[in-house]
Each structure stands twice: as structure tokens, then as C-alpha cells.
Design a protein around this motif. Structure first.
Motif, PDB file in Angstrom:
ATOM      1  N   ASN A 150     -10.664   6.262   5.028  1.00  0.00           N
ATOM      2  CA  ASN A 150     -11.091   6.087   3.823  1.00  0.00           C
ATOM      3  C   ASN A 150     -10.785   4.513   3.122  1.00  0.00           C
ATOM      4  O   ASN A 150     -10.121   3.783   3.865  1.00  0.00           O
ATOM      5  N   THR A 151     -11.886   4.176   2.362  1.00  0.00           N
ATOM      6  CA  THR A 151     -11.604   2.879   1.763  1.00  0.00           C
ATOM      7  C   THR A 151     -10.559   2.996   0.576  1.00  0.00           C
ATOM      8  O   THR A 151      -9.874   4.091   0.235  1.00  0.00           O
ATOM      9  N   ILE A 152     -10.200   1.659   0.196  1.00  0.00           N
ATOM     10  CA  ILE A 152      -8.984   1.621  -0.827  1.00  0.00           C
ATOM     11  C   ILE A 152      -9.128   2.517  -2.225  1.00  0.00           C
ATOM     12  O   ILE A 152      -8.175   2.373  -2.631  1.00  0.00           O
ATOM     13  N   SER A 210      -3.305   1.570  -3.261  1.00  0.00           N
ATOM     14  CA  SER A 210      -3.293   2.100  -4.319  1.00  0.00           C
ATOM     15  C   SER A 210      -4.451   1.585  -5.149  1.00  0.00           C
ATOM     16  O   SER A 210      -4.385   1.425  -6.354  1.00  0.00           O
ATOM     17  N   PHE A 211      -5.237   1.091  -4.354  1.00  0.00           N
ATOM     18  CA  PHE A 211      -6.636   0.460  -4.988  1.00  0.00           C
ATOM     19  C   PHE A 211      -6.349  -1.068  -5.685  1.00  0.00           C
ATOM     20  O   PHE A 211      -6.509  -1.385  -6.619  1.00  0.00           O
ATOM     21  N   ILE A 212      -5.611  -1.788  -4.781  1.00  0.00           N
ATOM     22  CA  ILE A 212      -5.310  -3.213  -5.298  1.00  0.00           C
ATOM     23  C   ILE A 212      -5.890  -4.154  -4.282  1.00  0.00           C
ATOM     24  O   ILE A 212      -5.234  -4.176  -3.276  1.00  0.00           O
ATOM     25  N   ARG A 213      -6.702  -4.899  -4.637  1.00  0.00           N
ATOM     26  CA  ARG A 213      -7.354  -5.949  -3.626  1.00  0.00           C
ATOM     27  C   ARG A 213      -6.435  -7.114  -3.760  1.00  0.00           C
ATOM     28  O   ARG A 213      -5.879  -7.347  -4.628  1.00  0.00           O
ATOM     29  N   ARG A 214      -6.554  -7.802  -2.334  1.00  0.00           N
ATOM     30  CA  ARG A 214      -6.181  -9.024  -2.176  1.00  0.00           C
ATOM     31  C   ARG A 214      -7.318 -10.089  -1.852  1.00  0.00           C
ATOM     32  O   ARG A 214      -8.342  -9.703  -1.096  1.00  0.00           O
ATOM     33  N   GLY A 242     -11.427  -2.857  -8.755  1.00  0.00           N
ATOM     34  CA  GLY A 242      -9.990  -2.192  -8.527  1.00  0.00           C
ATOM     35  C   GLY A 242      -8.975  -2.503  -9.615  1.00  0.00           C
ATOM     36  O   GLY A 242      -9.435  -3.099 -10.700  1.00  0.00           O
ATOM     37  N   ARG A 243      -7.738  -2.118  -9.586  1.00  0.00           N
ATOM     38  CA  ARG A 243      -6.578  -2.233 -10.380  1.00  0.00           C
ATOM     39  C   ARG A 243      -6.321  -3.776 -10.478  1.00  0.00           C
ATOM     40  O   ARG A 243      -6.371  -4.581  -9.537  1.00  0.00           O
ATOM     41  N   MET A 298       2.294  -0.949   2.388  1.00  0.00           N
ATOM     42  CA  MET A 298       1.496  -0.193   1.216  1.00  0.00           C
ATOM     43  C   MET A 298       0.171  -0.667   1.036  1.00  0.00           C
ATOM     44  O   MET A 298      -0.882  -0.144   1.065  1.00  0.00           O
ATOM     45  N   MET A 299       0.318  -2.095   1.123  1.00  0.00           N
ATOM     46  CA  MET A 299      -1.282  -2.876   0.873  1.00  0.00           C
ATOM     47  C   MET A 299      -2.132  -2.440   1.978  1.00  0.00           C
ATOM     48  O   MET A 299      -3.265  -2.122   1.858  1.00  0.00           O
ATOM     49  N   HIS A 300      -1.643  -2.495   3.474  1.00  0.00           N
ATOM     50  CA  HIS A 300      -2.628  -2.156   4.376  1.00  0.00           C
ATOM     51  C   HIS A 300      -3.005  -0.907   4.821  1.00  0.00           C
ATOM     52  O   HIS A 300      -3.794  -0.537   5.429  1.00  0.00           O
TER      53      HIS A 300
END
Length: 494
Positions: free
Chosen positions: A372-374, A174-178, A421-422, A168-170
Motif C-alpha cells: 500500500n501507498t501511505i 498514517s499519511f504524513i509525508r517527509r 497528505g496530513r 511508524m513513518m516507514h
């Protein structure tokens, strides 16, 4: 057994209360977890509720056994979580706060194993209910099987969360950055003026152009320790202040879209020779090779932005790709953005300013894909007003800038985002610019990192070369070393 239950109650109550008192930070930490990022919202509340519930159940003897199984399972999950982070995660995040704030991850693992063991011991020493012949043996066996089942379920659950969250992250973020650790500033030097821009690399040197002095070139070594200045000689009075300098290998190009002219020369003597002059006006020129450039232009009849290529050999040829930039509002303001080209991958990238989208095309501007960007700002928030008395279009309201600028190197796209981001610390957005990294080979989000402001000045321009990012911030030229977690994604086309 009572002392074990008391110790578990103290642990879970303290852990739950410390999380609630610093809940925002707790959510941010979960969002940075390589296992739980995609589920940070629900898990942040779920863990607190579960810890408090277990604590209450441990107090009463009627529910103590069930509570101990819950405590055992939860501690096994925490243990498996740390084991996966240490052995299978793409990066190791900062440790959590609260009672374990000063422990490293291996010490966390030992701490959790201790509580797994004492929880199991407490379960095994609780007096058996069945005292009939053979009852002790059956209940003991049942407890061992229950502990094994809890362990199995905990391992399966955490492994499943890890696989699902990573996917899901990659690919469905849903706009969660690492923000993996490792990317850091290495060099910083003054460049006096804020009118510089990056012109390119050549033989380990970085070249800066200057919008105020179009014929002035500043050369820096890769360590930003020494520089040299060069003056371009050109026998022409056609150039305007819109001219842009591009340096590719040992050649330089002076490209002026206002007067539609191209000059070329060698960096060995900095003498420019006339190569082409036409009638089409354009912006954001990109050098594809020694006789081709790409650009953005405005179609005269529709007044809409388009991308195109120019062959400036003899005879010259212009090719317009009118279907690349997709209109949502007016075809001019709504498709505004930045245009880039990478020699290594031979890819063009166009990022939109006001929507979470970018375009990837080959060297001939044939569409490869749209992505799309995140961030989740898909419907473009652009309001355009037409002033009939002047025949002008203007923004009716300040637009939201999604993508500010970018750089492309090999198969990675680096985007300076304008949207928080979130689960992110708002204070950091007053201290640094955020760079999001995308893998163009598999169209995935890789990670993010900060480029810190200097003297309250934000990131203006940047370029990337292998493990180095060079940035212009105010009147400073800085370099950052990219983490191995980013550079490991450099790969050839799939």
C-alpha cells in the motif's frame, strides 16, 4: 532567581503564542521532523499547552520549584531533540520559526543548553525548606538527584520517540509525508510539443517517442543540451497511432497493441523488422528481454482487465495471469492503472489509479507481494454505471485519482501521488506535483519531494536513472538531481 524565572516565562509565552498564531505551519514543521513526524498532531498541541502551563506555574512562588523542574526537563528534551537530529537523523529539516527562526541547528543547540543551565541554577538556588542540621545537605543531594532523573527521563523519552516515530513513518505511516532537502531541478529545455513520452535510455542518451508521429524519435544527451532526430523505417502499413516505442540498450521495439504486432531494430540504423503478429489486443507493453514482453489486456467474456506475458519467438506463446488484478467493483474501471518494468531488478510494478495499492511481480509475472501507498484511501471510491441501451460502462461520478503515474529504478518505486497528505501546505499542491518514494526491498516509505509545475502545466511523465529524474512538463523536458537521502536506499535484493 526571579530574573531567571522571568526570562523563562518570557521564552515560553512567546514560543507558545508564536506557535498558536502560525499553528498550521507549526504542525507542518513537526510533520517534517525526523523525530516527531508520526506524533505531530498530539505534540503540536501538547507543547503549546505545556509551555503555557509552565509559564503560569512559574509566576506563583508555591509552584515555582515544580515549574522549574518542568522547564528544565522540557529544555533538556529540546536539547536532546536537536542533538539527535544533528547526529543520528537521516536528514536535517528546516529550522523552526518564531524566536529561533534565524538560528541554525547548532545555534539552537547552544541556545537550549543555556536555558538548561539557568533552569538548573534556579532550582539549586531556591531557598531550602529544611534548615535543620543536615537538612541543607540532604535537600541539595535530593535536588541533584532530581535533576539527574529529569535528564535521564528526557533522554529516554526523546530516544524512544525517535525510534517509534521512524518505525511508524516507514512501515505504519498514517499519511504524513517527509520532504528532505536536496532534490532540485538542474536542467530545463523546450521540446515544442506536448505529445512526447519517454521511450528509454541507451548509453547515456534519453529517447522520446511521439504519439502524434509514431515513427519519429528524439534523442537527448543527459545534460539536455543537444538533441538529434531519427526517423524509423518500417515496411508495414499495419501500425496504428497506438504504437509505442521502447528502447533497450542498442535495440528498439515498435509495439502496437491495437493490431497486435511487434517490430524490432537497431538504433544504429533505425530500421525496423517484423517480429510478431497475433490476434490478442493489449495496452501498456513492457519489454522484458529480446523475445518477451508483458502487457495489460481485456478478457473478452468477462470484460475484465488482466496482465500477461508474450514470448514472440518461434513458436510464440501467450501467458495470462488472471489473478494479479483484484476486482473490487467491476474488474475494469476499478483495476485501471499503470504498468512498469525495471531491467535492473527484473521487477514488474502495477499501480492502481483509484486505490492506495500497488502490485510487485517478477519478470514472469509471478506475484512477489502486494503493498500500500501511505495515503489512507483504501476503500476504492469508484462508482460505475451500466447503460443497457448502449451496452456501455461509464463512471457514475468522477473518481478520486490516488496514484497518477510512477517510475521504478533498481529497488525504489517513485509514485506521482494525487492525494494531499496530513499537515501539508495546500498552496504547494497548486505549484508542484508530489513524488513519493518507496523501498521495494523492505516495503517501506522513504520520503517525498516536489516536481514543480511549469507555465501552469503539471507533471505528465517521468523516468529515473540513478541520481537523476527526467520529467516531461507541458512542452518542457527537465531533470532533477535526487538527494543523497533517496539514492542511499539503492540496494540489491535482500
Amino acid at each position: 532567581m526571579d530574573s531567571i524565572c522571568l526570562l523563562l516565562v518570557l521564552l515560553f509565552v512567546y514560543a507558545a503564542v508564536s506557535k498558536m498564531l502560525d499553528f498550521e505551519n507549526f504542525q507542518i514543521q513537526l510533520a517534517q521532523s525526523p523525530l516527531l513526524s508520526a506524533f505531530a498532531g498530539i505534540i503540536s498541541w501538547g507543547v503549546i499547552i505545556l509551555e503555557l502551563l509552565i509559564s503560569v506555574l512559574l509566576v506563583f512562588k508555591r509552584t515555582r520549584l515544580q515549574a522549574l523542574y518542568f522547564a528544565f526537563g522540557l529544555m533538556v528534551m529540546f536539547t536532546v531533540y536537536i542533538y539527535i537530529i544533528l547526529n543520528y537523523s537521516s536528514f536535517i529539516p528546516c529550522s523552526c520559526g518564531g524566536i529561533l527562526e534565524k538560528l541554525n541547528w547548532k545555534e539552537h543547540l547552544v541556545f537550549n543548553i543555556f536555558f538548561v543551565i539557568i533552569s538548573a541554577v534556579a532550582i539549586l538556588i531556591i531557598p531550602f525548606k529544611n534548615t535543620a542540621e543536615g537538612g541543607f545537605r540532604k535537600e541539595k543531594k535530593r535536588k541533584h538527584l532530581s535533576l539527574a532523573g529529569c535528564t535521564f527521563l528526557a533522554v529516554i523519552l526523546m530516544t524512544g520517540l525517535f525510534i517509534k516515530s521512524e518505525n511508524m513513518m516507514h512501515y505504519d505511516n498514517s499519511f504524513i509525508r517527509r520532504y528532505p532537502q536536496g532534490t532540485e531541478k538542474k536542467y530545463d529545455t523546450q521540446i515544442q510539443y506536448n505529445s512526447f513520452y519517454f521511450s528509454g535510455f541507451s548509453k547515456g542518451k534519453i529517447y522520446l517517442g511521439n504519439t502524434s508521429s509514431p515513427l519519429l524519435v528524439t534523442e537527448w544527451d543527459s545534460l539536455l543540451k543537444s538533441n538529434a532526430k531519427h526517423k524509423i523505417t518500417v515496411n508495414s502499413d499495419l501500425l496504428s497511432t497506438a504504437v509505442r516505442l521502447k528502447i533497450i540498450d542498442s535495440s528498439f521495439y515498435l509495439i502496437d497493441g491495437n493490431v497486435a504486432s511487434i517490430f524490432k531494430g537497431s538504433i544504429s540504423n533505425w530500421k525496423a523488422r517484423y517480429r510478431w503478429n497475433g490476434s490478442i489486443r493489449f495496452t501498456q507493453p513492457q519489454v522484458i528481454d529480446s523475445v518477451h514482453i508483458s502487457f495489460r489486456t481485456i478478457e473478452k467474456q468477462s470484460n475484465q482487465s488482466e496482465l500477461g506475458t508474450l514470448y514472440f519467438g518461434n513458436p510464440s506463446k501467450i501467458t495470462i495471469k488472471s489473478d494479479l488484478l483484484q476486482k473490487q467493483v467491476d474488474g475494469m474501471f476499478d483495476v485501471d492503472g499503470r504498468f512498469y518494468y525495471d531491467f535492473y531488478s527484473q521487477k514488474h510494478v502495477y499501480i492502481y489509479y483509484y486505490r492506495n495499492e500497488f502490485i510487485v511481480a517478477d519478470q514472469n509475472l509471478n506475484l512477489a507481494f502486494r503493498s500500500n501507498t501511505i495515503d489512507t484511501l483504501s476503500p476504492e471510491k469508484v462508482k460505475v454505471a451500466y447503460i443497457s441501451s448502449r451496452g456501455e460502462k461509464k463512471f457514475a461520478a468522477p473518481p478520486v485519482i490516488v496514484n497518477k503515474s510512477a517510475a521504478i529504478h533498481k529497488n525504489l518505486l517513485f509514485i506521482n501521488s494525487g492525494i494531499i497528505g496530513r499537515y501539508e501546505d495546500k498552496k504547494m499542491w497548486n505549484q508542484a506535483s508530489v513524488i513519493d518514494v518507496y523501498n521495494l526491498n523492505d516495503r517501506s516509505y522513504v520520503s517525498s519531494f516536489y516536481v514543480y509545475h511549469i507555465e501552469n502545466k503539471k507533471l505528465k511523465d517521468f523516468i529515473v536513472s540513478d541520481n537523476q529524474l527526467y520529467a516531461i512538463i507541458g512542452t518542457h523536458l527537465v531533470s532533477y538531481v535526487l538527494s543523497s537521502g533517496i539514492t542511499i536506499h539503492y540496494k540489491k535484493e535482500l
